[in-house]
Design a protein around this motif. Structure first.
Motif, PDB file in Angstrom:
ATOM      1  N   PRO A  12       0.816  -1.215   0.000  1.00  0.00           N
ATOM      2  CA  PRO A  12       0.000   0.000   0.000  1.00  0.00           C
ATOM      3  C   PRO A  12       0.853   1.271   0.000  1.00  0.00           C
ATOM      4  O   PRO A  12       0.356   2.356  -0.268  1.00  0.00           O
ATOM      5  CB  PRO A  12      -0.802  -0.099   1.294  1.00  0.00           C
ATOM      6  N   GLY A  13       2.132   1.141   0.271  1.00  0.00           N
ATOM      7  CA  GLY A  13       3.004   2.318   0.286  1.00  0.00           C
ATOM      8  C   GLY A  13       4.271   2.013   1.048  1.00  0.00           C
ATOM      9  O   GLY A  13       4.549   0.858   1.377  1.00  0.00           O
ATOM     10  N   MET A  14       5.027   3.037   1.350  1.00  0.00           N
ATOM     11  CA  MET A  14       6.282   2.827   2.078  1.00  0.00           C
ATOM     12  C   MET A  14       6.005   2.822   3.569  1.00  0.00           C
ATOM     13  O   MET A  14       5.448   3.762   4.110  1.00  0.00           O
ATOM     14  CB  MET A  14       7.290   3.919   1.731  1.00  0.00           C
ATOM     15  N   LEU A  15       6.410   1.722   4.208  1.00  0.00           N
ATOM     16  CA  LEU A  15       6.167   1.563   5.634  1.00  0.00           C
ATOM     17  C   LEU A  15       7.486   1.710   6.393  1.00  0.00           C
ATOM     18  O   LEU A  15       8.526   1.894   5.792  1.00  0.00           O
ATOM     19  CB  LEU A  15       5.548   0.191   5.900  1.00  0.00           C
ATOM     20  N   ASN A  16       7.387   1.553   7.678  1.00  0.00           N
ATOM     21  CA  ASN A  16       8.547   1.763   8.550  1.00  0.00           C
ATOM     22  C   ASN A  16       9.804   1.034   8.065  1.00  0.00           C
ATOM     23  O   ASN A  16       9.760  -0.139   7.743  1.00  0.00           O
ATOM     24  CB  ASN A  16       8.207   1.282   9.954  1.00  0.00           C
ATOM     25  N   ASP A  17      10.888   1.743   8.025  1.00  0.00           N
ATOM     26  CA  ASP A  17      12.196   1.188   7.673  1.00  0.00           C
ATOM     27  C   ASP A  17      12.350   0.768   6.214  1.00  0.00           C
ATOM     28  O   ASP A  17      13.385   0.228   5.846  1.00  0.00           O
ATOM     29  CB  ASP A  17      12.559  -0.036   8.546  1.00  0.00           C
ATOM     30  N   ASP A  18      11.331   0.946   5.409  1.00  0.00           N
ATOM     31  CA  ASP A  18      11.477   0.579   4.004  1.00  0.00           C
ATOM     32  C   ASP A  18      12.613   1.364   3.373  1.00  0.00           C
ATOM     33  O   ASP A  18      12.780   2.552   3.621  1.00  0.00           O
ATOM     34  CB  ASP A  18      10.193   0.895   3.217  1.00  0.00           C
ATOM     35  N   HIS A  19      13.392   0.658   2.559  1.00  0.00           N
ATOM     36  CA  HIS A  19      14.400   1.354   1.763  1.00  0.00           C
ATOM     37  C   HIS A  19      14.301   0.835   0.337  1.00  0.00           C
ATOM     38  O   HIS A  19      14.549  -0.348   0.093  1.00  0.00           O
ATOM     39  CB  HIS A  19      15.800   1.115   2.326  1.00  0.00           C
ATOM     40  N   TYR A  20      13.923   1.704  -0.563  1.00  0.00           N
ATOM     41  CA  TYR A  20      13.805   1.299  -1.963  1.00  0.00           C
ATOM     42  C   TYR A  20      15.092   1.647  -2.698  1.00  0.00           C
ATOM     43  O   TYR A  20      15.615   2.746  -2.567  1.00  0.00           O
ATOM     44  CB  TYR A  20      12.645   2.027  -2.653  1.00  0.00           C
ATOM     45  N   ASP A  21      15.542   0.681  -3.482  1.00  0.00           N
ATOM     46  CA  ASP A  21      16.762   0.882  -4.245  1.00  0.00           C
ATOM     47  C   ASP A  21      16.431   0.642  -5.724  1.00  0.00           C
ATOM     48  O   ASP A  21      16.050  -0.458  -6.102  1.00  0.00           O
ATOM     49  CB  ASP A  21      17.825  -0.114  -3.755  1.00  0.00           C
ATOM     50  N   ILE A  22      16.574   1.673  -6.524  1.00  0.00           N
ATOM     51  CA  ILE A  22      16.125   1.594  -7.914  1.00  0.00           C
ATOM     52  C   ILE A  22      17.273   1.944  -8.851  1.00  0.00           C
ATOM     53  O   ILE A  22      17.967   2.942  -8.644  1.00  0.00           O
ATOM     54  CB  ILE A  22      14.953   2.579  -8.149  1.00  0.00           C
ATOM     55  N   ASN A  23      17.480   1.097  -9.850  1.00  0.00           N
ATOM     56  CA  ASN A  23      18.523   1.354 -10.837  1.00  0.00           C
ATOM     57  C   ASN A  23      17.956   1.217 -12.235  1.00  0.00           C
ATOM     58  O   ASN A  23      17.388   0.184 -12.571  1.00  0.00           O
ATOM     59  CB  ASN A  23      19.665   0.341 -10.675  1.00  0.00           C
ATOM     60  N   ILE A  24      18.148   2.244 -13.026  1.00  0.00           N
ATOM     61  CA  ILE A  24      17.636   2.226 -14.387  1.00  0.00           C
ATOM     62  C   ILE A  24      18.794   2.510 -15.331  1.00  0.00           C
ATOM     63  O   ILE A  24      19.523   3.488 -15.131  1.00  0.00           O
ATOM     64  CB  ILE A  24      16.557   3.328 -14.607  1.00  0.00           C
ATOM     65  N   GLU A  25      18.949   1.688 -16.344  1.00  0.00           N
ATOM     66  CA  GLU A  25      19.971   1.988 -17.347  1.00  0.00           C
ATOM     67  C   GLU A  25      19.334   1.973 -18.728  1.00  0.00           C
ATOM     68  O   GLU A  25      18.791   0.951 -19.167  1.00  0.00           O
ATOM     69  CB  GLU A  25      21.125   0.984 -17.265  1.00  0.00           C
ATOM     70  N   VAL A  26      19.415   3.096 -19.380  1.00  0.00           N
ATOM     71  CA  VAL A  26      18.869   3.212 -20.732  1.00  0.00           C
ATOM     72  C   VAL A  26      20.069   3.262 -21.667  1.00  0.00           C
ATOM     73  O   VAL A  26      20.797   4.263 -21.704  1.00  0.00           O
ATOM     74  CB  VAL A  26      18.004   4.493 -20.862  1.00  0.00           C
ATOM     75  N   ILE A  27      20.305   2.163 -22.393  1.00  0.00           N
ATOM     76  CA  ILE A  27      21.557   2.064 -23.161  1.00  0.00           C
ATOM     77  C   ILE A  27      21.516   2.980 -24.390  1.00  0.00           C
ATOM     78  O   ILE A  27      20.456   3.466 -24.787  1.00  0.00           O
ATOM     79  CB  ILE A  27      21.856   0.597 -23.588  1.00  0.00           C
ATOM     80  N   ASP A  28      22.672   3.188 -24.985  1.00  0.00           N
ATOM     81  CA  ASP A  28      22.791   4.065 -26.162  1.00  0.00           C
ATOM     82  C   ASP A  28      21.694   3.766 -27.185  1.00  0.00           C
ATOM     83  O   ASP A  28      21.394   2.608 -27.477  1.00  0.00           O
ATOM     84  CB  ASP A  28      24.157   3.842 -26.850  1.00  0.00           C
ATOM     85  N   HIS A  29      21.100   4.802 -27.725  1.00  0.00           N
ATOM     86  CA  HIS A  29      20.102   4.719 -28.805  1.00  0.00           C
ATOM     87  C   HIS A  29      18.776   4.088 -28.406  1.00  0.00           C
ATOM     88  O   HIS A  29      17.917   3.867 -29.256  1.00  0.00           O
ATOM     89  CB  HIS A  29      20.660   3.978 -30.031  1.00  0.00           C
ATOM     90  N   SER A  30      18.583   3.760 -27.146  1.00  0.00           N
ATOM     91  CA  SER A  30      17.297   3.170 -26.760  1.00  0.00           C
ATOM     92  C   SER A  30      16.410   4.238 -26.117  1.00  0.00           C
ATOM     93  O   SER A  30      16.864   5.335 -25.809  1.00  0.00           O
ATOM     94  CB  SER A  30      17.509   1.990 -25.811  1.00  0.00           C
ATOM     95  N   ALA A  31      15.123   3.896 -25.963  1.00  0.00           N
ATOM     96  CA  ALA A  31      14.152   4.878 -25.456  1.00  0.00           C
ATOM     97  C   ALA A  31      13.211   4.203 -24.467  1.00  0.00           C
ATOM     98  O   ALA A  31      12.599   3.171 -24.783  1.00  0.00           O
ATOM     99  CB  ALA A  31      13.359   5.478 -26.614  1.00  0.00           C
ATOM    100  N   LEU A  32      13.110   4.780 -23.297  1.00  0.00           N
ATOM    101  CA  LEU A  32      12.294   4.173 -22.239  1.00  0.00           C
ATOM    102  C   LEU A  32      11.393   5.204 -21.575  1.00  0.00           C
ATOM    103  O   LEU A  32      11.827   6.312 -21.252  1.00  0.00           O
ATOM    104  CB  LEU A  32      13.213   3.562 -21.171  1.00  0.00           C
ATOM    105  N   ASN A  33      10.142   4.787 -21.385  1.00  0.00           N
ATOM    106  CA  ASN A  33       9.252   5.560 -20.514  1.00  0.00           C
ATOM    107  C   ASN A  33       8.897   4.667 -19.337  1.00  0.00           C
ATOM    108  O   ASN A  33       8.414   3.549 -19.514  1.00  0.00           O
ATOM    109  CB  ASN A  33       7.973   5.983 -21.274  1.00  0.00           C
ATOM    110  N   LEU A  34       9.144   5.158 -18.147  1.00  0.00           N
ATOM    111  CA  LEU A  34       8.835   4.412 -16.934  1.00  0.00           C
ATOM    112  C   LEU A  34       7.606   5.039 -16.276  1.00  0.00           C
ATOM    113  O   LEU A  34       7.542   6.251 -16.102  1.00  0.00           O
ATOM    114  CB  LEU A  34      10.037   4.470 -15.990  1.00  0.00           C
TER     115      LEU A  34
END
Lengths: 241, 270
Positions: free
Chosen positions: B48-70
């Motif tokens: 339902p959302g971020m709760l106590n002590d939550d730690h979100y770790d997010i990594n996004i790599e958009v390589i050369d010539h590619s196109a991403l919508n998140l």
């Protein structure tokens, strides 16, 4: 570091620094401070700053929420990096100033004032650090933001950090007050009352800055940014920002 | 620590090359028109959302010539937390690559204590559409929860070829700093920011066209300013998270369409 000119002029310790402070914080120093309203002109045109009370609110919010975390903090950091002779950190701070100021006119105003201040003092101060910084500005690897240059020069003049911060804030407050007197308009005596009334606040903000954590550098004031951006499109403008 | 990582790949169009996630996350491709060259990925969450002590770790790599919508699925709710919840998001966008991200607004509930750090690394030829919206908390509750969160701190830094070009440091601690002071919210309850970086378009023309979208909207204040010859920033104040989300999404979708078309033309030429 040494003073290039007026070598024969000897000051008593405190007197020398006092004169240096008075000189660099003098609102008539030709760095173009009075061409910039830093968003105040938008506030006046939109009727948000319209009398003594709203002028005090503006100045108080600028000092406590904006200058404390932005230009005032930048002065103290630049002062510290200069005392540590750390040119890399000084240049990185200048680049960070650029990244933190999103309204175009605010950036342009600060760089104009900073580079003029640099030009004035490079003639008086003999310092390789100052020369290196100016070189980087020339080479465009730095910009020369006003608070960074102010911190740099006050440190070279051996002005204590808290005096450097307080004099910078005082200079900024005089500019805000003078602009308000012209723009709102207010009476000359109103302006003086406002200015005198900020003295305690300036001392408190200075004290706060000395204890700030680095992660507080550059806190955003969304409405100040928005009004400064809106200034670009005002129908009639007396000020450059 | 909860995390998701995503790396794009390139065939005829941009594909999901590497993807990794832990609960509560799930990453799903939502590209409607399979012929579209832009990859569209939605982050779903079973929490339902971020709760106590939550730690979100997010990594996004958009390589050369590619196109991403998140995309996100819903508002990001942050619940009461003593120790604090944190999020770190790192994004790398390659040469002539495109990344757009306008997530749903963040809602810090009463007592929420949140810190997020976004770091984005671009090349001079990368295009970026990056939006953020913050609400005041749950506004329409019986017990009004406007600005009752403990702390909200968001630092966003954008580097082009290793040089910092944009930094946003948003810090709200309603008990210590009065958000209604002049210069902060000035009576509004929501704020938004959009950073747009493009090597391909005239940024002043873009500024004018975005301003046109914004000028037609009632009950907001906005500012738009050029950062350099290829970047601009929009700041918004308003009273509705939904409205700010619609505005920034409209701009994002417009840019997504342009990039889809331009990649298509490039393919057809070759």
């Amino acid at each position: 570091m040494g003073i290039k000119k007026n070598k024969n002029l000897t000051y008593t310790h405190s007197g020398g620094q006092l004169l240096h402070i008075l000189h660099i914080a003098d609102p008539t120093l030709p760095v173009g401070g009075f061409s910039h309203s830093n968003g105040l002109e938008t506030y006046v045109q939109q009727g948000l700053v319209k009398d003594v009370q709203s002028t005090i609110k503006f100045i108080k919010a600028m000092l406590e929420n904006n200058y404390k975390y932005n230009d005032g903090f930048l002065v103290s950091l630049a002062h510290a990096y200069t005392s540590a002779k750390d040119i890399e950190k000084l240049v990185a701070l200048d680049i960070e100033s650029h990244a933190l100021k999103s309204p175009m006119e605010i950036r342009e105003a600060s760089v104009k004032m900073g580079t003029r201040l640099l030009k004035i003092y490079i003639e008086f101060i003999d310092s390789s650090l100052l020369e290196e910084f100016q070189h980087q500005v020339k080479e465009k690897s730095a910009y020369g933001y006003f608070p960074v240059v102010y911190g740099l020069i006050t440190a070279l003049l051996e002005i204590p950090m808290q005096d450097a911060i307080a004099s910078f804030l005082y200079n900024a407050t005089v500019a805000m007050m003078t602009n308000a007197v012209k723009l709102v308009p207010l009476g000359q005596m109103d302006g003086q009352r406002i200015l005198f009334g900020t003295h305690t606040m300036i001392q408190e903000v200075t004290k706060d800055i000395l204890n700030l954590d680095l992660e507080m550098l550059g806190l955003c004031n969304p409405a100040f940014d928005i009004r400064s951006m809106q200034h670009e499109n005002l129908y009639s403008r007396l000020y450059m920002s | 620590m909860e995390k998701y990582h995503l790396k794009t790949g390139l065939r005829q169009h941009t594909i999901l090359k590497d993807v990794y996630f832990t609960p509560p996350f799930n990453l799903v491709e939502v590209r409607e028109n399979k012929k579209d060259l832009l990859l569209e990925v939605m982050v779903m969450s079973s929490s339902p959302g971020m709760l106590n002590d939550d730690h979100y770790d997010i990594n996004i790599e958009v390589i050369d010539h590619s196109a991403l919508n998140l995309q996100t699925q819903s508002y990001q709710r942050i619940y009461v937390s003593k120790k604090g919840t944190t999020q770190k998001m790192n994004v790398k966008v390659g040469k002539e690559a495109y990344f757009s991200y306008v997530p749903h607004p963040t809602v810090p509930h009463k007592g929420a204590n949140y810190k997020t750090e976004n770091t984005i690394y671009l090349k001079p030829s990368s295009t970026l559409v990056w939006g953020e919206i913050l609400t005041c908390g749950r506004k329409f509750m019986d017990q009004n929860e406007e600005f009752t969160f403990t702390k909200y701190h968001a630092i966003t830094q954008v580097y082009v070829d290793g040089r910092l070009i944009f930094k946003d440091n948003l810090y709200l601690m309603p008990e210590k700093i009065n958000v209604q002071d002049m210069g902060l919210y000035e009576g509004f309850t929501h704020q938004g920011c959009l950073l747009y970086i493009t090597p391909n378009a005239d940024v002043n023309l873009k500024k004018a066209s975005f301003a046109q979208i914004l000028e037609g909207v009632k009950e907001i204040e906005f500012g738009i300013s050029v950062l350099n010859q290829s970047a601009l920033v929009i700041r918004l104040l308003g009273n509705s998270g939904e409205l700010l989300y619609q505005i920034l999404s409209k701009i994002r979708i417009g840019e997504d369409e342009i990039i889809n078309k331009s990649i298509k033309e490039l393919w057809e030429q070759n």
